[in-house]
Design a protein around this motif. Structure first.
Motif, mmCIF file in Angstrom:
data_model
loop_
_atom_site.group_PDB
_atom_site.id
_atom_site.type_symbol
_atom_site.label_atom_id
_atom_site.label_comp_id
_atom_site.label_asym_id
_atom_site.label_seq_id
_atom_site.Cartn_x
_atom_site.Cartn_y
_atom_site.Cartn_z
ATOM 1 N N PHE A 45 0.833 -1.206 0.000
ATOM 2 C CA PHE A 45 0.000 0.000 0.000
ATOM 3 C C PHE A 45 0.867 1.256 0.000
ATOM 4 C CE2 PHE A 45 -3.874 -2.144 2.214
ATOM 5 C CZ PHE A 45 -4.222 -2.723 1.006
ATOM 6 N N ILE A 46 1.919 1.231 0.831
ATOM 7 C CA ILE A 46 2.806 2.391 0.922
ATOM 8 C C ILE A 46 3.498 2.635 -0.413
ATOM 9 C CG2 ILE A 46 4.891 3.286 2.052
ATOM 10 C CD1 ILE A 46 4.048 1.780 4.572
ATOM 11 N N GLU A 47 3.848 1.568 -1.082
ATOM 12 C CA GLU A 47 4.514 1.703 -2.377
ATOM 13 C C GLU A 47 3.561 2.244 -3.444
ATOM 14 O OE1 GLU A 47 6.993 -1.066 -5.594
ATOM 15 O OE2 GLU A 47 6.316 -1.889 -3.670
ATOM 16 N N ASP A 48 2.294 1.876 -3.362
ATOM 17 C CA ASP A 48 1.328 2.257 -4.400
ATOM 18 C C ASP A 48 0.586 3.550 -4.107
ATOM 19 O OD1 ASP A 48 2.006 -0.033 -5.754
ATOM 20 O OD2 ASP A 48 0.310 -1.211 -5.018
ATOM 21 N N GLU A 49 0.663 4.070 -2.879
ATOM 22 C CA GLU A 49 -0.181 5.196 -2.514
ATOM 23 C C GLU A 49 0.103 6.454 -3.331
ATOM 24 O OE1 GLU A 49 0.407 6.284 1.577
ATOM 25 O OE2 GLU A 49 2.590 6.314 1.414
ATOM 26 N N ARG A 50 1.302 6.565 -3.870
ATOM 27 C CA ARG A 50 1.634 7.741 -4.669
ATOM 28 C C ARG A 50 0.781 7.834 -5.940
ATOM 29 N NH1 ARG A 50 5.798 4.078 -5.525
ATOM 30 N NH2 ARG A 50 6.143 3.465 -7.707
#
Length: 326
Positions: A45-50
């Motif tokens: 999620f952290i990787e994709d949140e951008r």
């Protein structure tokens, strides 16, 4: 084939002794394995949140006044008011604002008030359709404090424009994707998790109007909100915010600390600020022409009013891709 043979095909093949033995051969009882899988999901999620937030220069547009921060604040305040009055989930309100910000990053709106109101209605309607089991009609959705009332077909056209600009990506990553996981990290005993999530949700929504938070991604906002919520619990208030980076791979200590400090200042400021109720005139926006009255003055007024309503419904669609009126 006999009836008993057909029935046997529908039955599970386990031995009853396996069921009552306390062991499940097909499932792992290793909690550490489960925690690792959950942490991997949060890290993804952290990787994709951008991919679900406006670009990095979005905040600078408000700071340079190329975008109207007060208009955004008014739109978000209206969304929060409808969310509270309609009993929508906090996620619905946050998604509405997320759609609004992502749209504004890609398309420029005129500076007057009604296009912002129309965008707010469309974003809230789309978010409600995503998250709520029961969605009010488009007219009922506009009853709470709306300065302009738009015809349903006008709102639907705006919804299609928002969907096009957002490339139909409505399932966004939000701070609520992280709050439960971070609450468990802060409180491994589970004694205060319910309070932490509830209080963090309240803090996130109370600060969503502030454009300053646009520089932080959802994971940082969620971590900061959980830390702020922990300040209300004596057993957890001594936790060092700098250690929150260890909760999951991909977290930034500097971003969490910066968001946490900003959030603390605004939480204190909001607690000292008394809310003021502003009553705005409501204008019904429609394209139906009204019946002329016999008096010359009223006839002239009706004609002028009808022209303005037709203009409000149609001029938004004369905006080109660069955001300037054609």
């Amino acid at each position: 084939m006999s009836y008993s043979d057909c029935l046997s095909d529908l039955l599970c093949g386990e031995d009853s002794s396996d069921i009552f033995s306390g062991e499940s051969p097909g499932c792992s009882t290793d909690l550490e394995s489960h925690d690792f899988e959950e942490e991997s999901s949060i890290a993804s999620f952290i990787e994709d949140e951008r991919n679900f937030v406006p670009g990095f220069d979005y905040l600078s547009r408000f700071q340079s006044q190329s975008l109207d921060a007060s208009a955004r604040e008014e739109s978000v305040a209206w969304i929060l008011k409808v969310q509270a009055c309609s009993g929508f989930q906090p996620l619905t309100a946050y998604l509405s604002v997320n759609y609004l910000d992502r749209f504004l990053y890609s398309r420029r709106l005129p500076t007057d008030g009604w296009p912002w109101q129309l965008l707010s209605v469309a974003c809230l309607s789309l978010a409600a359709k995503m998250e709520e089991p029961l969605v009010p009609s488009l007219l009922d959705l506009q009853v709470e404090g709306a300065r302009y009332i738009f015809e349903p077909r006008t709102v639907r056209r705006m919804e299609l424009l928002v969907l096009s600009v957002l490339d139909w990506r409505l399932r966004s990553i939000t701070p609520f994707s992280f709050t439960g996981f971070f609450a468990c990290k802060l409180d491994p005993t589970g004694d205060y998790i319910g309070f932490l999530i509830s209080r963090a949700t309240e803090i996130i929504l109370s600060n969503i109007k502030e454009a300053s938070f646009l520089k932080y991604r959802p994971s940082s906002i969620a971590a900061a909100a959980i830390l702020c919520a922990a300040n209300d619990i004596p057993n957890l208030s001594l936790f060092n915010p700098e250690h929150a980076e260890s909760w999951c791979d991909g977290l930034s200590k500097d971003k969490i600390i910066g968001c946490y400090r900003l959030m603390q200042d605004l939480v204190l400021d909001n607690s000292q600020r008394k809310p003021t109720k502003v009553l705005l005139p409501r204008l019904r926006v429609t394209i139906r022409a009204r019946t002329r009255s016999s008096g010359s003055d009223s006839s002239s007024s009706s004609s002028s009013s009808s022209y303005k309503r037709r203009k409000l419904n149609n001029c938004l669609w004369a905006v080109d891709d660069k955001g300037s009126p054609e």
